[in-house]
Design an enzyme around this catalytic site. Structure first.
Site, PDB file in Angstrom:
ATOM      1  N   ASP A   1     -59.595  12.574  25.061  1.00  0.00           N
ATOM      2  CA  ASP A   1     -60.833  12.514  24.262  1.00  0.00           C
ATOM      3  C   ASP A   1     -61.655  13.799  24.325  1.00  0.00           C
ATOM      4  O   ASP A   1     -62.885  13.774  24.207  1.00  0.00           O
ATOM      5  CB  ASP A   1     -61.721  11.322  24.701  1.00  0.00           C
ATOM      6  CG  ASP A   1     -61.002   9.999  24.541  1.00  0.00           C
ATOM      7  OD1 ASP A   1     -60.162   9.892  23.629  1.00  0.00           O
ATOM      8  OD2 ASP A   1     -61.292   9.085  25.328  1.00  0.00           O
TER       9      ASP A   1
ATOM     10  N   LYS B   1     -59.654  16.853  20.643  1.00  0.00           N
ATOM     11  CA  LYS B   1     -58.428  17.471  20.121  1.00  0.00           C
ATOM     12  C   LYS B   1     -58.355  17.317  18.605  1.00  0.00           C
ATOM     13  O   LYS B   1     -57.966  18.239  17.896  1.00  0.00           O
ATOM     14  CB  LYS B   1     -57.185  16.831  20.776  1.00  0.00           C
ATOM     15  CG  LYS B   1     -57.103  17.038  22.270  1.00  0.00           C
ATOM     16  CD  LYS B   1     -55.910  16.312  22.876  1.00  0.00           C
ATOM     17  CE  LYS B   1     -56.024  14.811  22.839  1.00  0.00           C
ATOM     18  NZ  LYS B   1     -57.102  14.238  23.635  1.00  0.00           N
TER      19      LYS B   1
ATOM     20  N   GLY C   1     -56.686   8.164  20.096  1.00  0.00           N
ATOM     21  CA  GLY C   1     -57.652   8.011  19.003  1.00  0.00           C
ATOM     22  C   GLY C   1     -58.250   9.377  18.765  1.00  0.00           C
ATOM     23  O   GLY C   1     -59.011   9.871  19.587  1.00  0.00           O
ATOM     24  N   HIS C   2     -57.846  10.020  17.675  1.00  0.00           N
ATOM     25  CA  HIS C   2     -58.295  11.391  17.391  1.00  0.00           C
ATOM     26  C   HIS C   2     -59.267  11.365  16.211  1.00  0.00           C
ATOM     27  O   HIS C   2     -58.895  10.960  15.110  1.00  0.00           O
ATOM     28  CB  HIS C   2     -57.093  12.296  17.095  1.00  0.00           C
ATOM     29  CG  HIS C   2     -56.177  12.443  18.276  1.00  0.00           C
ATOM     30  ND1 HIS C   2     -55.027  13.182  18.246  1.00  0.00           N
ATOM     31  CD2 HIS C   2     -56.265  11.952  19.544  1.00  0.00           C
ATOM     32  CE1 HIS C   2     -54.445  13.137  19.439  1.00  0.00           C
ATOM     33  NE2 HIS C   2     -55.172  12.389  20.230  1.00  0.00           N
TER      34      HIS C   2
ATOM     35  N   GLN D   1     -53.702  12.237  24.620  1.00  0.00           N
ATOM     36  CA  GLN D   1     -54.171  12.081  25.994  1.00  0.00           C
ATOM     37  C   GLN D   1     -54.583  13.453  26.560  1.00  0.00           C
ATOM     38  O   GLN D   1     -55.027  14.295  25.796  1.00  0.00           O
ATOM     39  CB  GLN D   1     -53.113  11.385  26.881  1.00  0.00           C
ATOM     40  CG  GLN D   1     -52.939   9.900  26.572  1.00  0.00           C
ATOM     41  CD  GLN D   1     -52.083   9.617  25.358  1.00  0.00           C
ATOM     42  OE1 GLN D   1     -50.960  10.059  25.261  1.00  0.00           O
ATOM     43  NE2 GLN D   1     -52.607   8.861  24.409  1.00  0.00           N
TER      44      GLN D   1
END
Ligand code: GDP
Ligand code: IMO
Ligand code: MG
Length: 410
Positions: free
Chosen positions: A13, A16, A40-41, A209
């Site tokens: 988080d 990225k 979750g990007h 990650q």
């Protein structure tokens, strides 16, 4: 630079998605190489926020090829619904998204096992760990198996042998249907990538990650089950190390972590709430509140080393705008000893006391700053200090979630 890997250099988080979105403008192909929909990007374009879980964040740029590589574990239902979500929002997802035939598939039993056993680690419950377990145990089901009825039947029969909990027929029919719906996208993605490289196409490898969640180099066992470091980009795509030109590590200007596990610089309660609200620190995948703390040089130095980082991108500097004092952790004190390098012993990480240096904050809004030289002096001094302690250059600084809220340092 034709091949660039982007990795998280903390516990995930780091932003990225935002950095990928910026770098994607200048590449031809964006490829995910590990993890799955535990990621979750977030990418913010104008007033619209997109959260990508499996599809590379580059999908939001027109005319780019996006690839899900062999190292990713795929929940077909999640992938199909992400495609629908994007289409529903006017994003084209046709032959611009290819999926590796060799990527492993997440099945319903993986999710059940993950939910049952993942609590101690605080997993996302998406079945990621159990799917990688089957991959390593050599009983995993791959995307290519979904378009081969005989093979899927054989493997599924073996995997469900003796189980009364799962309905073989139902799973079999459902996954054959997924196979039909994805058939046109399943290809040898290593071949596509290597051919593209030989034609001097530019490729961005999108890590999920972060280094401290990597199964080898993270805070084991409080990690994810894949190689989240730069090395994972090679095994996870079938591109060799001699092809890589640059590795960019993404770091937050402070630290966060979701789930369980040691976190030496974690804030006490009051401060935690403050930063959490200011930084909107709630998980993009599970919505869980993220744990927050000061910047930790020991863990990022470790990330600089194990990823062979060429430079870092620092995000969320703006979240520190109203901090009167800002601390940087430069070492850990444990049983009379000072640790400057990342310790493998989980007890040191769990019970150490961080050694801090403290500096004055800048107490000014940075969210509309457009050039590095226009940052307040103390903000520049903070960044320079991080760069010196980590012995690495800062390439990009981000001061807000929007595309325009970022600039190069030089
Ligand atoms: P990722 O998993 O590394 O892509 O990061 P996430 O998307 O899970 O979390 C990063 C969050 O921070 C998202 O909500 C982004 O919109 C937001 N973000 C990214 N860069 C910045 C920044 O510079 N400032 C602020 N305030 N928010 C940012
Ligand atoms: P992105 O790509 C932050 C964490 C989980 C848990 C541990 C193991 O958005 O940075 P898993 O479901 O992977 O077996 O959970 O890893 N985790 C993440 N934390 N960002 C992520 O992804 C994460 N993906 C997994 O919270 O602690
Ligand atoms: Mg995330």
């Amino acid at each position: 630079m034709s091949c660039t890997i982007v990795v998280g250099a903390q516990w995930g988080d780091e932003g990225k998605g935002k950095i990928i979105d910026i770098l994607a403008a200048n590449v031809d192909i964006i490829v995910r190489y590990q993890g799955g929909n535990n990621a979750g990007h977030t990418v913010v374009i104008g007033d619209e926020e997109f959260i990508l879980h499996l599809i590379p964040s580059g999908i939001l740029h027109r005319g780019k090829l996006c690839i899900i590589g062999n190292g990713v574990v795929i929940d077909p239902a999640a992938l199909l619904s992400e495609i629908e979500m994007l289409r529903g929002r006017g994003i084209r997802v046709d032959e611009n998204l290819m999926v590796s035939e060799s990527a492993h598939v997440i099945l319903p039993y993986h999710k059940v096992i993950d939910k049952r056993r993942g609590a101690e680690i605080g997993t996302t419950g998406r079945g990621i760990g159990p799917c990688y377990v089957d991959k390593m145990a050599r009983c995993g089901i791959r995307m290519v198996d979904l378009v081969n009825k005989k093979c899927l039947k054989r493997k599924l029969t073996a995997n469900l042998k003796g189980s009364t909990e799962f309905d073989f027929e139902k799973i079999y029919r459902q996954y054959i249907d997924y196979g039909k719906r994805m058939k046109g996208r399943l290809v040898n993605t290593s071949l596509i990538l290597n051919r593209a490289i030989s034609k001097n196409k530019r490729i961005l490898f999108e890590g999920a990650q972060g280094t401290l969640l990597d199964v080898d180099h993270g805070t084991y066992p409080f990690v994810t089950s894949s190689s989240a470091v730069a090395g994972g980009a090679l095994t996870g795509t079938g591109v060799g190390p001699t092809r890589i030109d640059r590795v960019v590590g993404v770091v937050k200007a402070y630290t966060t972590r979701v789930g369980e596990g040691p976190f030496p610089t974690e804030f006490k309660r009051g401060f935690m709430e403050d930063i959490r609200v200011r930084g909107q620190e709630f998980g993009a995948t599970t919505g869980r509140p993220r744990r927050c703390g000061w910047f930790d040089v020991v863990i990022v130095k470790h990330a600089v080393m194990v990823n062979g980082l060429s430079e870092i991108a620092v995000t969320k500097l703006d979240v520190l705008d109203e901090m009167e004092k800002i601390k940087i952790c430069t070492g850990y004190r444990y049983k009379g000893r000072i640790y400057r390098d990342f310790p493998a012993d989980i007890d040191v990480l769990s019970y150490c006391r961080p050694v801090y240096e403290e500096r004055n904050g800048w107490m000014q809004d940075t969210t509309s700053v457009e050039r590095y030289r226009d940052l307040p002096g103390s903000a520049k001094a903070y960044l320079s200090r991080l760069s010196r302690l980590l012995n690495i250059e800062i390439g990009i600084v981000s001061v807000g979630s929007k595309r325009r809220q970022a600039f190069r340092v030089r």
